[in-house]
Scaffold this motif. Structure first.
Motif, short mmCIF file in Angstrom:
data_model
loop_
_atom_site.label_atom_id
_atom_site.label_comp_id
_atom_site.label_asym_id
_atom_site.label_seq_id
_atom_site.Cartn_x
_atom_site.Cartn_y
_atom_site.Cartn_z
N ILE A 50 0.70 -1.28 0.21
CA ILE A 50 -0.26 -0.03 0.20
C ILE A 50 1.08 1.00 0.26
CG2 ILE A 50 -1.67 1.41 1.50
CD1 ILE A 50 -2.58 -1.47 2.42
N ASP A 51 0.81 1.63 -1.53
CA ASP A 51 1.68 3.57 -1.51
C ASP A 51 0.11 4.75 -1.11
OD1 ASP A 51 2.93 5.49 -1.99
OD2 ASP A 51 3.61 4.20 -3.61
N ALA A 52 1.09 5.36 0.14
CA ALA A 52 -0.27 6.02 0.18
C ALA A 52 0.72 7.55 0.00
CB ALA A 52 -0.77 6.22 0.93
N GLN A 53 0.55 8.64 0.38
CA GLN A 53 0.59 9.74 -0.31
C GLN A 53 1.27 9.96 1.41
OE1 GLN A 53 -1.75 13.39 0.62
NE2 GLN A 53 0.35 13.88 1.04
N THR A 54 0.00 9.76 2.53
CA THR A 54 0.46 10.08 3.60
C THR A 54 1.16 8.86 4.69
OG1 THR A 54 -1.41 10.11 4.73
CG2 THR A 54 -0.59 12.21 3.57
N PRO A 55 1.70 8.76 6.17
CA PRO A 55 1.49 7.11 6.25
C PRO A 55 0.57 7.15 7.16
CG PRO A 55 2.95 9.04 7.25
CD PRO A 55 2.83 8.89 6.13
N ASP A 56 -0.25 8.31 7.24
CA ASP A 56 -2.13 8.72 7.73
C ASP A 56 -2.70 7.16 6.91
OD1 ASP A 56 -0.09 10.51 8.07
OD2 ASP A 56 -1.38 11.98 9.61
N ILE A 57 -3.33 7.81 5.56
CA ILE A 57 -3.38 7.17 5.15
C ILE A 57 -3.31 5.72 4.56
CG2 ILE A 57 -4.80 7.28 2.20
CD1 ILE A 57 -3.88 10.76 2.18
N ALA A 58 -1.74 5.30 4.31
CA ALA A 58 -1.61 4.03 4.53
C ALA A 58 -1.74 3.60 5.61
CB ALA A 58 0.13 4.20 4.14
N ASP A 59 -1.85 3.88 7.18
CA ASP A 59 -2.38 3.18 7.70
C ASP A 59 -4.18 2.56 8.20
OD1 ASP A 59 -1.99 2.09 10.62
OD2 ASP A 59 -3.23 3.48 11.40
N ASP A 60 -4.55 3.93 7.49
CA ASP A 60 -5.98 3.32 7.72
C ASP A 60 -6.48 2.31 6.80
OD1 ASP A 60 -6.37 5.55 9.28
OD2 ASP A 60 -6.69 7.15 8.76
N ALA A 61 -6.07 2.67 5.43
CA ALA A 61 -6.16 1.36 4.17
C ALA A 61 -5.57 0.88 4.52
CB ALA A 61 -6.05 2.41 3.18
N ALA A 62 -4.11 0.21 4.76
CA ALA A 62 -3.71 -0.90 5.50
C ALA A 62 -5.24 -1.94 6.68
CB ALA A 62 -2.41 -0.92 5.96
N GLY A 92 5.20 14.00 15.45
CA GLY A 92 6.86 13.12 15.00
C GLY A 92 6.21 11.72 15.26
N PHE A 93 5.52 10.73 15.05
CA PHE A 93 5.94 9.91 14.98
C PHE A 93 6.08 9.41 13.80
CE2 PHE A 93 2.22 10.08 17.58
CZ PHE A 93 2.61 8.81 19.06
N ASP A 94 6.51 9.53 12.40
CA ASP A 94 7.05 8.98 11.46
C ASP A 94 8.36 10.46 11.23
OD1 ASP A 94 7.75 8.26 9.25
OD2 ASP A 94 5.98 7.49 9.08
N GLU A 95 9.58 10.59 11.38
CA GLU A 95 10.65 11.74 10.42
C GLU A 95 10.94 10.92 9.20
OE1 GLU A 95 10.52 14.35 12.28
OE2 GLU A 95 9.86 14.03 14.33
N ASP A 96 10.57 9.78 9.11
CA ASP A 96 11.09 9.31 7.81
C ASP A 96 10.65 10.08 6.33
OD1 ASP A 96 12.09 7.58 5.37
OD2 ASP A 96 10.54 6.05 5.57
N GLU A 97 11.09 10.36 5.71
CA GLU A 97 10.88 11.16 4.39
C GLU A 97 11.39 10.77 3.27
OE1 GLU A 97 9.63 14.46 5.19
OE2 GLU A 97 8.95 14.66 7.45
N GLY A 98 11.84 9.27 3.10
CA GLY A 98 11.84 9.23 2.14
C GLY A 98 10.56 8.42 1.83
N PRO A 99 10.85 7.64 0.04
CA PRO A 99 9.78 7.31 -0.65
C PRO A 99 9.30 6.31 0.35
CG PRO A 99 11.97 6.62 -1.54
CD PRO A 99 12.51 7.50 -0.11
N THR A 100 9.61 5.45 0.88
CA THR A 100 8.78 4.03 1.82
C THR A 100 8.47 4.60 3.03
OG1 THR A 100 10.13 3.44 2.94
CG2 THR A 100 10.17 3.08 0.64
N SER A 101 7.67 6.54 3.25
CA SER A 101 7.31 6.48 4.31
C SER A 101 6.21 6.55 4.96
CB SER A 101 7.64 8.56 4.45
OG SER A 101 6.84 9.30 3.09
#
Length: 888
Positions: free
Chosen positions: A87-99, A215-224
């Protein structure tokens, strides 16, 4: 004159003549039997055709590394035949909800999806996730949440646009009153909101990530914004697409949940089951397309050569029937085809047509001499039948040379294609005479004009310059020898898959985006304690970056971390104790809050804040202005859209934060079963994952990594070991097959010819062609791989056929000049062209493995044709074969 081949054996000659006369006189019966046999074969194939996409079965299961890998699969079957949902989402929030949503739906269908592994979505890890942070990271999170606490408290109670903007205005007012003391990182806040407003203005999808904001996800990489779900679905192995039910249902659920670009989500599938499924589709599509192009190319070449539909129709119909019978044999004998052996169909096309071309052109020669139809058929089979059988046998030997090797995938192709040579021989000496007998003689009488003296000018040139030709051949051979040390074998089986398919491109994206290799070694230890000892020993190796066991799921310094988490809980408990408001807000309220925020930001731009923050504030004001247009603030619809973009994911993140504050100490026994079962088998064996310190996509790095780890743990296995050992096995099989093929064909021809010089003359151009093919693979950067290693052994079988025809014809015509004036050179040329057309079609396949085989085979046959029609006549004229004349 004593012949050099089997067709001069009087018994064989008479048997072939009798057979040809019978099928010629009973053509309709012959064709009815052939069509009936085709019908039975077709029905059998319809019910039994099966293709395996597994690469593990390509090599002998008795090899030690295969046995180690099989033990791993038996201990941990959940790692095979799975589907990885990415699941590749624009934000980790959306990815979490989708997952979370997708995993819940899949868990509701356990009979189809089996287990669904989602550690990030597990209640255990959502509750205890903060314990996996380093102490410094946890302290930093504490600081950021302390600053945001008033903000979070307000939004917990009222997650609306007006509340958010009011809090920002209040924070900016505090900044002014405290003379430059920032409550928030205003630059980040301004930038994040500006990006959302700009995306809304440009009608692009973009939401604010609260997970990053808190501050839960500081990863700015393509897999964030990536999440993965691993499932082990029910597979239907009776189908050519075992995972189709699960894959289709996942795509249906994705559609139902609206997990697409409109929601900022992309869902892709990879994993072993998905890879196998799309691999099969790629092969089917590629080989289907290749087969169509192959038949088209063969038709064009045959029509151009014969200039008549009748002989072309006879050859093509014979080809189709023989191909069908060969396919029936393949399924009846081996049961299931593999990704290599499916290539037998295209190989059969080129080789079967070769027999038909030679037969019809020899038949045309007899017709030219005024011989009657039936007698012409008998004369053609009398002079050519034995030669065709020798050619079929030599080609079969080349294919069969892989049977004794450990490369079972190629051995299967060798068995099918080798047997197919004899089926092609039988089909051509049976169906061609029958088909030709069904048509009136005059409809193809023009064939008597084909061939003849078309090669005299070329033959004269070759013979006059034979010494220069031989010298040029020797020089080219030396050049080929020089390139031998530069031969490269591509050991990565992933390079044989189609990178355009979703499963492969997703796997490559995962590997690239994470900046790690997909090659991790796995070691099986007797138990967990033994695993800890082995892991410590392996971790000390310089070739090893890290090791991972079940113990790594138990964080260190839990009590110290829990103290910090406890402080967070005390600080935020009042925030989460506030009752949530259910009252909707009006558009007027949103507009008023925005006006107030704009005034506060404008005042902020005149403050003594740092220039970067001032610039970010001005950008935000500009975006608000552009969104508003001519109005002072955007309309109600625009603000409702903005509210959704900024705040729709916030409630879920606050719930996650609240849940994570209830962390507690835990040990190995407290870990969830789905995690524990991935590191401890049912019989107590423990799994150790070892990561390399270097890029093991480079063969030398891979070799060092595997050898170093296996020095400590000899039973180490999984992808790196299998890839390295499989590559070694294939190369060894290749060398073994080469030696077997060359030796067996040489002895066979020596037995048939009873003449050493004739045998050597056949082999010298073949050896030159082989050297030049190897050189071409180096010059054109076409490395050998698991699929195309068949080129050189196959080359010997195919190329020897050309030489046999030349040598055999010389014995009948008594000179090279006479040979070059017969239909034999034309037959060799047409055979080579049809073979090139057939093999060239494989190169057009979208499947890289079969395509690479097609490219190298095409190059090999082109080189072989040149060596046969140029170099071989020069040799034959310089070293003539003397055959004693005796009574037959």
């Amino acid at each position: 004159m004593e012949s050099l081949t089997l067709h001069k054996n009087e018994f064989v000659r008479e048997a072939l003549r009798v057979w040809t006369r019978w099928v010629s006189r009973h053509a309709i019966i012959t064709l009815m039997v052939a069509v009936g046999l085709c019908g039975v074969t077709f029905l059998y194939l319809l019910n039994n055709l099966a293709i395996s996409t597994s690469t593990s079965g390509m090599l002998s299961p008795d090899l030690p590394f295969q046995q180690d890998n099989n033990r791993l699969s038996e201990a941990f079957p959940q790692f095979s035949n799975n589907i990885l949902v990415v699941i590749d989402a624009q934000t980790p929030d959306i990815a979490d909800d989708a997952a979370q949503a997708l995993a819940a739906r899949m868990r509701a269908e356990p009979e189809l999806f089996g287990s669904v592994f989602d550690p990030k979505g597990s209640p255990f890890f959502r509750q205890n996730g903060l314990l996996f942070l380093d102490i410094d990271e946890l302290d930093e999170l504490h600081t950021e949440l302390a600053q945001a606490q008033p903000f979070l408290a307000t939004l917990w109670a009222d997650p609306s646009l007006s509340s958010m903007f009011d809090m920002l205005s209040l924070a900016l007012k505090h900044f002014s009153e405290e003379e430059g003391s920032e409550v928030f990182e205003f630059e980040k806040v301004f930038t994040d909101i500006s990006n959302v407003v700009k995306a809304q203005r440009e009608k692009r999808f973009h939401h604010l990530s609260w997970q990053k904001f808190m501050g839960f996800d500081e990863d700015e990489g393509p897999t964030s914004g990536w999440r993965t779900l691993l499932i082990k679905p029910a597979l239907d192995f009776g189908s050519l697409q075992p995972a189709s039910d699960a894959i289709d249902r996942i795509r249906s659920l994705v559609s139902e949940l609206k997990l697409d670009h409109r929601g900022g989500v992309r869902v892709r599938l990879t994993g072993t089951a998905a890879l196998a499924q799309q691999e099969l589709k790629s092969v089917e599509k590629g080989m289907g397309f290749a087969g169509l192009i192959s038949l088209t190319a063969v038709l064009v070449i045959l029509v151009s050569g014969f200039r008549s539909a009748v002989p072309v129709f006879a050859i093509i119909l014979t080809l189709i029937m023989g191909l069908l019978w060969t396919a029936g044999f393949a399924i009846a004998w081996v049961g299931t085809l593999n990704l290599i052996s499916v290539a037998f169909a295209v190989l059969f096309v080129g080789l079967s047509v070769d027999f038909g071309v030679h037969f019809i052109l020899r038949y045309a020669e007899a017709m030219r001499n005024g011989t009657a139809h039936e007698q012409s058929l008998c004369e053609a089979i009398d002079k050519l039948g034995g030669t065709l059988f020798v050619c079929a046998t030599s080609s079969a030997i080349a294919f069969y040379s892989f049977l004794p090797t450990d490369y079972l995938g190629l051995a299967q192709l060798g068995l099918i294609a080798g047997t197919g040579m004899f089926i092609a021989f039988a089909a051509n000496i049976t169906l061609l005479p029958a088909l030709l007998s069904l048509f009136p003689q005059q409809s193809w009488s023009h064939l008597s004009m084909i061939g003849g003296g078309k090669s005299r000018a070329i033959s004269g040139l070759i013979i006059r310059h034979r010494r220069k030709t031989i010298i040029a051949g020797v020089v080219l051979g030396i050049v080929g020898l020089v390139t031998l040390p530069r031969i490269y074998f591509d050991f990565d089986p992933l390079n044989l898959k189609d990178p355009e398919t979703e499963s492969v491109s997703t796997l490559l994206d995962l590997t690239k985006a994470k900046g790690t290799s997909r090659y991790d070694i796995v070691i099986l230890a007797e138990n967990l304690e033994k695993a800890k000892t082995v892991a410590n020993s392996v971790a000390a190796l310089k070739e090893v970056k890290d090791t991972f066991t079940l113990f790594d799921f138990v964080p260190k310094d839990q009590q110290e971390k829990l103290d910090t988490i406890g402080d967070l809980e005390l600080m935020l408990i009042t925030s989460f104790a506030v009752d949530k408001t259910a009252e909707p807000i009006s558009d007027d309220t949103r507009q008023a809050a925005l006006k107030k925020l704009i005034e506060s930001v404008e005042q902020f731009t005149r403050s003594n804040a740092n220039p970067a923050t001032i610039s970010a504030a001005k950008s935000l004001l500009n975006e608000f202005k552009l969104l508003s247009g001519d109005a002072s603030v955007p309309d109600g619809a625009s603000l409702r859209d903005l509210e959704h973009r900024l705040l729709s994911e916030l409630p879920g993140r606050l719930e996650l934060l609240k849940e994570s504050l209830r962390a507690g100490t835990f040990g190995l026994s407290d870990l969830p079963d789905d995690v524990r079962n991935r590191f401890v088998s049912a019989d107590g064996q423990a799994r150790i994952v070892v990561t390399a310190s270097e890029d093991v996509r480079q063969r030398e790095n891979l070799r060092r990594f595997v050898h170093a780890v296996r020095e400590v743990a000899p039973n180490a296995t999984d992808t790196p070991v299998v890839v390295l050992e499989a590559g070694t096995t294939v190369v060894q099989s290749f060398v073994q097959a080469m030696i077997t093929s060359v030796s067996a064909i040489f002895l066979f021809l020596l037995f048939v010819f009873r003449n050493l010089r004739a045998t050597i003359l056949v082999f010298v151009p073949v050896a030159l062609a082989a050297l030049l093919t190897v050189a071409a693979s180096v010059w054109f950067n076409l490395p050998f791989n698991f699929a195309n290693v068949i080129v050189l052994p196959l080359l010997f079988g195919l190329s020897v056929d050309f030489g046999i025809h030349f040598i055999e014809r010389e014995k009948a015509e008594m000179s090279v000049e006479a040979v070059l004036s017969t239909t034999t050179p034309l037959a060799v040329l047409m055979s080579a062209l049809t073979t090139i057309g057939s093999f060239g079609s494989i190169a057009l396949s979208g499947h890289p493995g079969t395509a690479s085989m097609g490219v190298l085979l095409t190059i090999a046959i082109c080189i072989t044709l040149s060596c046969t029609v140029v170099f071989l006549p020069a040799l034959m004229s310089s070293f003539p074969i003397k055959v004693p004349v005796t009574n037959p």
